[in-house]
Scaffold this motif. Structure first.
Motif, short mmCIF file in Angstrom:
data_model
loop_
_atom_site.label_atom_id
_atom_site.label_comp_id
_atom_site.label_asym_id
_atom_site.label_seq_id
_atom_site.Cartn_x
_atom_site.Cartn_y
_atom_site.Cartn_z
N TYR A 1 67.85 83.72 1.65
CA TYR A 1 67.64 82.91 1.10
C TYR A 1 69.24 82.91 -0.20
O TYR A 1 68.69 83.98 -0.70
N PHE A 2 68.66 82.13 -1.38
CA PHE A 2 69.81 81.86 -1.91
C PHE A 2 68.46 82.07 -3.32
O PHE A 2 66.95 81.37 -3.40
N TYR A 3 68.95 83.40 -4.19
CA TYR A 3 67.91 83.47 -5.27
C TYR A 3 68.20 82.36 -6.29
O TYR A 3 68.35 81.83 -6.52
N SER A 4 66.86 81.75 -6.93
CA SER A 4 66.54 81.13 -7.68
C SER A 4 67.16 81.49 -9.47
O SER A 4 66.50 83.11 -8.98
N ALA B 1 68.84 73.13 3.19
CA ALA B 1 70.32 73.03 4.08
C ALA B 1 70.04 74.23 4.38
O ALA B 1 71.02 74.01 5.85
N LEU B 2 70.14 75.38 4.30
CA LEU B 2 70.84 76.66 4.79
C LEU B 2 69.53 77.19 6.29
O LEU B 2 70.04 77.67 7.13
N ASP B 3 68.37 77.29 5.80
CA ASP B 3 67.82 76.95 6.88
C ASP B 3 68.07 76.39 8.72
O ASP B 3 67.95 76.12 9.57
N HIS B 4 68.11 74.79 7.42
CA HIS B 4 68.44 73.78 8.72
C HIS B 4 69.69 73.63 9.63
O HIS B 4 70.37 73.26 10.91
N ILE B 5 70.75 74.51 9.19
CA ILE B 5 72.39 75.43 9.61
C ILE B 5 72.22 76.80 11.03
O ILE B 5 73.32 76.33 11.66
N GLN B 6 70.89 76.72 11.26
CA GLN B 6 71.11 77.74 11.74
C GLN B 6 70.30 77.41 13.71
O GLN B 6 69.13 77.18 13.31
#
Length: 186
Positions: free
Chosen positions: A63-66, A181-186
């Motif tokens: 994931y992108f770090y916060s 959104a990153l989880d949804h593109i996989q």
């Protein structure tokens, strides 16, 4: 003396009424006509509530770090660290964050690290990162997830929020929305 005392008491009472009653009522009324009735933007995932307006911890490499939080993302204790830039403890904390970032992102240099990835915001709950902060993480995420870096860069571009009225504030990206959104593109 009586004249001054009466004026002071009158001013105190009027100020209490104005700021405790009128001002509070106006803010509450404005919140009621805003989206979600002042509750913030809520996202439901698997029956669990997430607020996109409050920073959340993302430290898993896929994931992108916060943005780091001085209050461990506890909204009840919103605050900065109150440590100055010359405080040795603060400097050690920032250096540890830099070291961790370099370890997990071997392709970047220390000079390329945006400040918002290693310092907490004033509230400790900033839900956004800069576009540059997202871009320096592309290679790590692409490698781990097996996604083309161009696809992740496109995702960043699609989730970049422009400044208010085109000029007030910087471009920013909400980390929760970007990671969903990153989880949804996989």
């Amino acid at each position: 003396m009586k004249k001054n005392l009466f004026s002071a008491i009158t001013l105190t009472v009027l100020t209490i009424i104005l700021f405790s009653g009128v001002y509070t009522s106006v803010v509450w009324a404005i919140a009621q006509i805003s989206p979600n009735r002042g509750e913030g933007e809520i996202v439901l995932i698997d029956g669990k509530k997430y607020y996109t307006n409050i920073g959340q911890s993302f430290t898993v490499d896929k994931y992108f770090y916060s943005r780091p939080s001085a209050v461990d993302y506890n909204a009840a204790g919103s605050a900065g660290s109150n440590k100055g830039p010359s405080n040795p403890e603060y400097l050690a904390t920032v250096q540890a964050r830099i070291d961790t970032l370099l370890k997990h992102n071997p392709g970047i240099r220390k000079a390329d690290i945006p400040v918002d990835l290693v310092t907490a915001s004033g509230s400790g709950l900033d839900p956004n990162i800069s576009v540059k902060a997202a871009q320096v993480q592309i290679q790590r995420i692409a490698r781990i997830r097996g996604i083309a870096p161009e696809k992740i860069a496109s995702l960043i571009a699609n989730h970049t929020e422009k400044p208010v009225l085109g000029m007030l504030g910087p471009e920013k990206i909400n980390v929760l929305k970007l990671n969903l959104a990153l989880d949804h593109i996989q």
